[in-house]
Write an enzyme that holds these catalytic residues in place. Structure first.
Site, PDB file in Angstrom:
ATOM      1  N   ARG A  52     -16.096  -3.893  -1.970  1.00 51.06           N
ATOM      2  CA  ARG A  52     -14.716  -3.500  -1.630  1.00 51.06           C
ATOM      3  C   ARG A  52     -14.106  -4.502  -0.659  1.00 51.06           C
ATOM      4  O   ARG A  52     -12.944  -4.865  -0.760  1.00 51.06           O
ATOM      5  CB  ARG A  52     -14.658  -2.090  -1.023  1.00 51.06           C
ATOM      6  N   TYR A 104      12.379  -2.456  -9.170  1.00 53.45           N
ATOM      7  CA  TYR A 104      11.456  -1.725 -10.039  1.00 53.45           C
ATOM      8  C   TYR A 104      11.427  -0.252  -9.627  1.00 53.45           C
ATOM      9  O   TYR A 104      11.375   0.070  -8.439  1.00 53.45           O
ATOM     10  CB  TYR A 104      10.076  -2.369  -9.899  1.00 53.45           C
ATOM     11  N   ASP A 178       9.366 -10.021  -4.400  1.00 58.84           N
ATOM     12  CA  ASP A 178       8.618  -9.606  -5.586  1.00 58.84           C
ATOM     13  C   ASP A 178       8.927 -10.647  -6.664  1.00 58.84           C
ATOM     14  O   ASP A 178      10.038 -10.717  -7.186  1.00 58.84           O
ATOM     15  CB  ASP A 178       9.065  -8.195  -6.016  1.00 58.84           C
ATOM     16  N   LYS A 203       1.801  -8.113 -15.274  1.00 62.03           N
ATOM     17  CA  LYS A 203       2.858  -8.666 -16.125  1.00 62.03           C
ATOM     18  C   LYS A 203       2.513 -10.097 -16.554  1.00 62.03           C
ATOM     19  O   LYS A 203       1.538 -10.289 -17.243  1.00 62.03           O
ATOM     20  CB  LYS A 203       4.196  -8.558 -15.406  1.00 62.03           C
TER      21      LYS A 203
HETATM   22  C1  LIG Z   1       5.479  -3.539 -12.845  1.00 62.46           C
HETATM   23  C2  LIG Z   1       6.160  -3.970 -11.639  1.00 62.46           C
HETATM   24  C3  LIG Z   1       5.737  -3.552 -10.377  1.00 62.46           C
HETATM   25  C4  LIG Z   1       4.610  -2.559 -10.182  1.00 62.46           C
HETATM   26  O1  LIG Z   1       3.377  -3.092 -10.590  1.00 62.46           O
HETATM   27  P1  LIG Z   1       2.178  -2.204 -11.189  1.00 62.46           P
HETATM   28  O2  LIG Z   1       1.133  -3.229 -11.486  1.00 62.46           O
HETATM   29  O3  LIG Z   1       2.685  -1.489 -12.393  1.00 62.46           O
HETATM   30  O4  LIG Z   1       1.776  -1.255 -10.110  1.00 62.46           O
HETATM   31  C5  LIG Z   1       6.398  -4.038  -9.275  1.00 62.46           C
HETATM   32  N1  LIG Z   1       7.444  -4.891  -9.393  1.00 62.46           N
HETATM   33  C6  LIG Z   1       7.881  -5.305 -10.588  1.00 62.46           C
HETATM   34  C7  LIG Z   1       9.028  -6.254 -10.659  1.00 62.46           C
HETATM   35  C8  LIG Z   1       7.269  -4.866 -11.751  1.00 62.46           C
HETATM   36  O5  LIG Z   1       7.728  -5.276 -12.945  1.00 62.46           O
END
Ligand SMILES: *Cc1c(COP(=O)(O)O)cnc(C)c1O
Length: 389
Positions: A52, A104, A178, A203
């Site tokens: 961890r 998001y 982000d 993604k």
């Molecule tokens: C999908 C997404 C998230 C969240 O990520 P997860 O891996 O689904 O927890 C945050 N920001 C953006 C822009 C996203 O597309």
């Protein structure tokens, strides 16, 4: 290895791992062991103690991501939401956060439904409007959280300008970007003045819609220490297998992104001339309101497109139902093309009034353009639109 001296397309292949010194394995083994032997109490044989806290596969991919974002420290998490939650956990009760308006859905949920109740206040503003952004900053602002390109309206926020305003107004606050939609291949927020970068590696970085994960990349040692402490304390960490898969995917990030961008441009051209299309949102279109910002801070314009059709809700549903190649599904950034309806799917948790104010109408559809043959993708959209009565 002189990681930072190589170019991006070399770093995706080599950063973070060199052939194993014991076996010579060219690609990383998957270290499933949860614990590591110590030669005496408190004296681990290597640098690992317990999985961890850290493990080889996570360390490889954390170093790779740090290099790709041009940062000093990388931290991996079980999901993108976990990465954001860890940042919020480092804030004291009473702290204030400025959040860009179009984020998001899960990001907004963490701010509005989870951390607000724990005494973390937040203000959402349209950060493409710098005067509005500046006004939202208060002496209690400790974090600025922006998403660019944004989801789903594909707004572009000028990272450098936001960083400059933050540095003169609330220099102690940390600016996090982000960077999920752009990926480190198209945009590097740290170089533009951000203090931290967040990715949902689920993604584009993962790229094959088969591994959930998140990452943070920072430069300041004291910020890294706080985040690494929370990463271990809360334990929302990815498995060795997840890290291995992510590391494998990263090798093709640059060529995948080039293909996504090329295909998206072709799909945009098609949609833009279709009579049933009202409006196409894509940062690479010269008529996009922040086209010049996108041109300045991004290497290319990405694989995400949002478009409003001149169709009512039932007609949009009929269009979505007739597609054969585009899969109706949430998520994005995979090699396969996906399509979704933000108002009903990804952004359903956003209050209707706020959705309306943002422009998330019933006619809005978001496309994640994959790397299939662009002509086939265009054929699919054209056929499905012809079916709509
Ligand atoms: C999908 C997404 C998230 C969240 O990520 P997860 O891996 O689904 O927890 C945050 N920001 C953006 C822009 C996203 O597309």
């Amino acid at each position: 290895m002189k990681n930072n001296n190589y170019n991006f397309k070399t770093n995706v292949i080599h950063a973070g791992y060199q052939a194993d010194t014991i076996t010579g394995s060219v690609m990383p083994p998957i270290y499933l062991s949860t614990t590591y032997k110590q030669s005496a109490p408190g004296k681990p044989i290597g640098e690992f103690e317990y999985s961890r806290s850290s493990n080889p596969n996570r360390q490889f991919v954390e170093q790779s991501l740090a290099t790709l974002e041009g940062g000093h420290f990388g931290l991996c998490f079980a999901s993108g939401c976990a990465a954001l939650a860890i940042v919020l956990q480092t804030l004291p009760t009473g702290a204030h956060v400025v959040v860009s308006d179009d984020v998001y859905g899960g990001t907004l949920r963490l701010f509005a439904q989870v951390y607000k109740q724990k005494g973390i206040d937040f203000t959402q503003v349209d950060c493409t409007d710098l005067a509005q952004f500046k006004q939202a900053l208060t002496p209690k602002t400790e974090l600025i959280w922006i998403e660019t390109p944004s989801n789903p309206m594909l707004k572009i926020i000028d990272i450098e300008q936001i960083a400059n305003i933050k540095n003169t107004t609330t220099p102690e606050a940390n600016l996090f970007v982000d960077n999920t939609f752009a990926s480190p291949y198209l945009q590097n927020p740290l170089a533009l003045g951000a203090d931290g970068v967040c990715h949902s590696t689920t993604k584009y970085l993962g790229g094959h819609s088969d591994v959930v994960g998140g990452a943070l990349i920072v430069n300041k040692p004291e910020l890294n220490e706080k985040l690494a402490y929370m990463q271990n304390a809360l334990g929302a960490v990815p498995s060795a297998m997840d890290c291995y898969l992510l590391m494998r995917s990263i090798k093709t990030l640059a060529i995948r992104m080039d293909a996504h961008c090329q295909n998206a441009q072709k799909v945009v051209t098609f949609l833009n001339s279709h009579p049933k299309v009202d409006n196409v949102l894509y940062p690479g279109l010269p008529e996009h309101p922040q086209y010049h910002v996108a041109e300045k801070q991004m290497k290319n314009f990405g694989g995400m497109i949002s478009t409003t059709f001149k169709l009512d809700l039932n007609q949009v549903k009929s269009f979505l139902g007739h597609l054969q190649l585009f899969t109706l599904a949430e998520s994005l950034g995979g090699v396969e093309s996906l399509i979704e309806h933000p108002a009903i799917m990804t952004h359903a948790t956003i209050p209707p009034a706020q959705r309306k104010a943002l422009g998330i109408s019933d006619g809005l559809v978001r496309l994640s353009v994959g790397i299939e043959d662009a002509d086939d993708l265009i054929w699919d959209l054209k056929e499905a639109l012809e079916h709509v009565k």
